[in-house]
Motif scaffolding. Structure first.
Motif, short mmCIF file in Angstrom:
data_model
loop_
_atom_site.label_atom_id
_atom_site.label_comp_id
_atom_site.label_asym_id
_atom_site.label_seq_id
_atom_site.Cartn_x
_atom_site.Cartn_y
_atom_site.Cartn_z
N SER A 28 0.63 -1.05 0.02
CA SER A 28 0.11 0.18 0.39
C SER A 28 0.90 0.88 0.08
O SER A 28 1.84 1.25 0.40
CB SER A 28 -1.01 -0.02 1.01
OG SER A 28 -1.74 1.04 1.33
N VAL A 107 -7.45 -6.03 -5.26
CA VAL A 107 -7.59 -5.08 -5.85
C VAL A 107 -7.52 -4.58 -7.39
O VAL A 107 -6.28 -5.58 -8.07
CB VAL A 107 -6.30 -4.00 -5.53
CG1 VAL A 107 -5.51 -2.94 -5.39
CG2 VAL A 107 -6.27 -4.63 -3.15
N VAL A 127 -5.43 2.82 -7.74
CA VAL A 127 -7.16 1.52 -7.11
C VAL A 127 -7.91 2.39 -7.59
O VAL A 127 -8.70 2.95 -7.03
CB VAL A 127 -6.93 1.56 -5.71
CG1 VAL A 127 -8.24 0.39 -5.40
CG2 VAL A 127 -5.53 0.63 -5.21
N SER A 130 -12.02 -2.59 -4.87
CA SER A 130 -11.19 -3.05 -4.12
C SER A 130 -12.25 -3.84 -3.54
O SER A 130 -13.40 -3.70 -2.74
CB SER A 130 -10.10 -2.33 -3.37
OG SER A 130 -11.08 -1.83 -1.93
#
Length: 157
Positions: A28, A107, A127, A130
């Protein structure tokens, strides 16, 4: 680096050069906006697949998916989208990238930036979708082997 425990993912890209690859170089980056990164060798087929698709997806593997991790790490599997014939998957609703059924989470990303990192490229993704699965235990890699970790496993002081 074998002393650094990591989660296990399968990174995928759809399109003409559709491909999947087991990876633990995933992280992340930002919550606002949501961004992730993955690192891929420039010599890997996955590298061109991501560049061609301009998108990628990540399936975060659960403890029971060790064979899936081994399959997508095996260079002898079929090339292209035919490699997904051996597994249960579904197309990502935003990118069309294959998402592996039974994973802990998924994701989907649009490719935002590509950075050089030695013999690898660092793919930064925005992103766009998700979703969380239902499995309780994660598949991890430590000391050259696969392990399981879950909410009932706690570190001791």
């Amino acid at each position: 680096m074998s002393q650094f425990a990591t989660g296990i993912t399968v990174i995928t890209a759809g399109g003409e050069r559709g491909h999947g690859m087991t990876a633990n170089a995933f992280s992340s980056v930002s919550l606002d906006p949501p961004m992730v990164l993955c690192c891929v060798s420039r010599a890997a087929r996955m590298h061109d697949a991501i560049l061609s698709a301009k998108a990628f997806a990540v399936s975060i593997l659960g403890a029971e998916q060790q064979e899936m991790a081994r399959y997508f790490a095996d260079w002898r599997r079929p090339r292209g989208l035919a490699q997904f014939d051996a597994v249960d998957w579904f197309p990502g609703p935003h990118t069309g990238s294959p998402l592996l059924s039974g994973s802990l989470a998924w994701v989907e990303c649009n490719l935002a930036e590509v950075y050089e990192g030695g013999d690898h490229s660092i793919f930064l993704g925005n992103v766009v979708s998700s979703k969380r699965g239902t499995g309780p235990h994660a598949l991890t890699f430590f000391g050259g082997d696969y392990h399981q970790v879950g909410p009932d496993v706690r570190a001791t002081a």
